[in-house]
Structures are given as structure tokens and as C-alpha cells.
Design a protein around this motif. Structure first.
Motif, PDB file in Angstrom:
ATOM      1  N   ALA A 254      -3.274  12.509  -1.705  1.00 56.32           N
ATOM      2  CA  ALA A 254      -2.185  12.578  -0.597  1.00 56.32           C
ATOM      3  C   ALA A 254      -0.476  12.002  -0.924  1.00 56.32           C
ATOM      4  O   ALA A 254       0.225  11.886  -0.658  1.00 56.32           O
ATOM      5  N   ASP A 255      -1.829  10.208  -1.449  1.00 57.88           N
ATOM      6  CA  ASP A 255      -0.779   9.336  -1.496  1.00 57.88           C
ATOM      7  C   ASP A 255       0.002   9.610  -2.680  1.00 57.88           C
ATOM      8  O   ASP A 255       1.268   8.821  -2.777  1.00 57.88           O
ATOM      9  N   LEU A 256      -0.198  10.027  -3.785  1.00 58.57           N
ATOM     10  CA  LEU A 256       0.711  10.337  -4.966  1.00 58.57           C
ATOM     11  C   LEU A 256       1.915  11.176  -4.046  1.00 58.57           C
ATOM     12  O   LEU A 256       2.601  11.239  -4.787  1.00 58.57           O
ATOM     13  N   ALA A 257       1.035  12.127  -3.674  1.00 60.99           N
ATOM     14  CA  ALA A 257       2.502  13.525  -3.054  1.00 60.99           C
ATOM     15  C   ALA A 257       3.488  12.636  -2.481  1.00 60.99           C
ATOM     16  O   ALA A 257       4.054  12.902  -2.409  1.00 60.99           O
ATOM     17  N   LEU A 258       3.492  11.802  -1.891  1.00 64.81           N
ATOM     18  CA  LEU A 258       4.045  10.544  -0.920  1.00 64.81           C
ATOM     19  C   LEU A 258       4.799  10.029  -1.794  1.00 64.81           C
ATOM     20  O   LEU A 258       5.805  10.010  -1.345  1.00 64.81           O
TER      21      LEU A 258
END
Length: 109
Positions: free
Chosen positions: A31-35
């Protein structure tokens, strides 16, 4: 340059968000990569529009219904708006314009 999230509601931005959500759901990316991808999209689309779009269009309205200014963002709601560009003409019943300050902190000084 200020990076607003306005362009996430465009077709391109919505499609990007849906794709990233699917990647997260199937555990293909964290999820942090998507952000990080979305934040980069915000910066890149703002910069591209600021540097590459040079066309101008004129408009006039019969009525400015509402306007507000909050957090350096202007929002205008208008009725019976006419747009003109050289020979092209279009009329709309209602229009919402959201205008953000695209200058960075260093440019404002």
C-alpha cells in the motif's frame, strides 16, 4: 510546485487508482508503494499541465452563483456560461471551476 489531488478525479487518475487498488488487493504491491505512485502522479500531472498547456479560452457568464476561497483554493459556481475560442463556441447551463495556486513556495517570495 504544489501538488494538489484534483487530477485524481479525472479518467486517468481514477483508472490509476483502480489499478493500484487491484494490485494491493492481489498483493502485487504494498500500500505504501501505491501511495508513492499517486503522489508522483499528482506532481507530474500538475507540472505537465503547467509547462505544456498554452492554449487560452475566454468565457462569460450570466450569473456567478457562489464563490469561496479556502486554503488557497478558489471555487466558483456559475450559470449560463459561454466559452469561446477563435471560432468555436459552446454554452453550458452550470459550471464549477476550482482554481489552485500552482506556484511553489520558492516562487511566491
Amino acid at each position: 510546485m504544489a501538488a494538489y489531488q484534483l487530477y485524481r478525479n479525472t479518467t486517468l487518475g481514477s483508472t490509476l487508482q483502480e489499478t493500484l487498488d487491484e494490485f494491493i488487493q492481489f498483493q502485487q504491491i504494498p500500500a505504501d508503494l501505491a501511495l508513492k505512485v499517486l503522489l508522483q502522479f499528482d506532481r507530474t500531472i500538475s507540472a505537465a499541465l503547467a509547462m505544456k498547456v498554452r492554449s487560452r479560452i475566454g468565457f462569460k457568464t450570466e450569473k456567478l452563483n457562489t464563490y469561496r476561497f479556502c486554503d488557497n483554493v478558489w471555487t466558483f459556481f456559475m450559470s449560463d456560461v459561454e466559452f469561446r475560442e477563435v471560432q468555436d463556441f459552446i454554452q453550458v447551463d452550470r459550471l464549477k471551476i476550482v482554481a489552485c495556486d500552482g506556484r511553489g513556495a520558492e516562487e511566491k517570495k
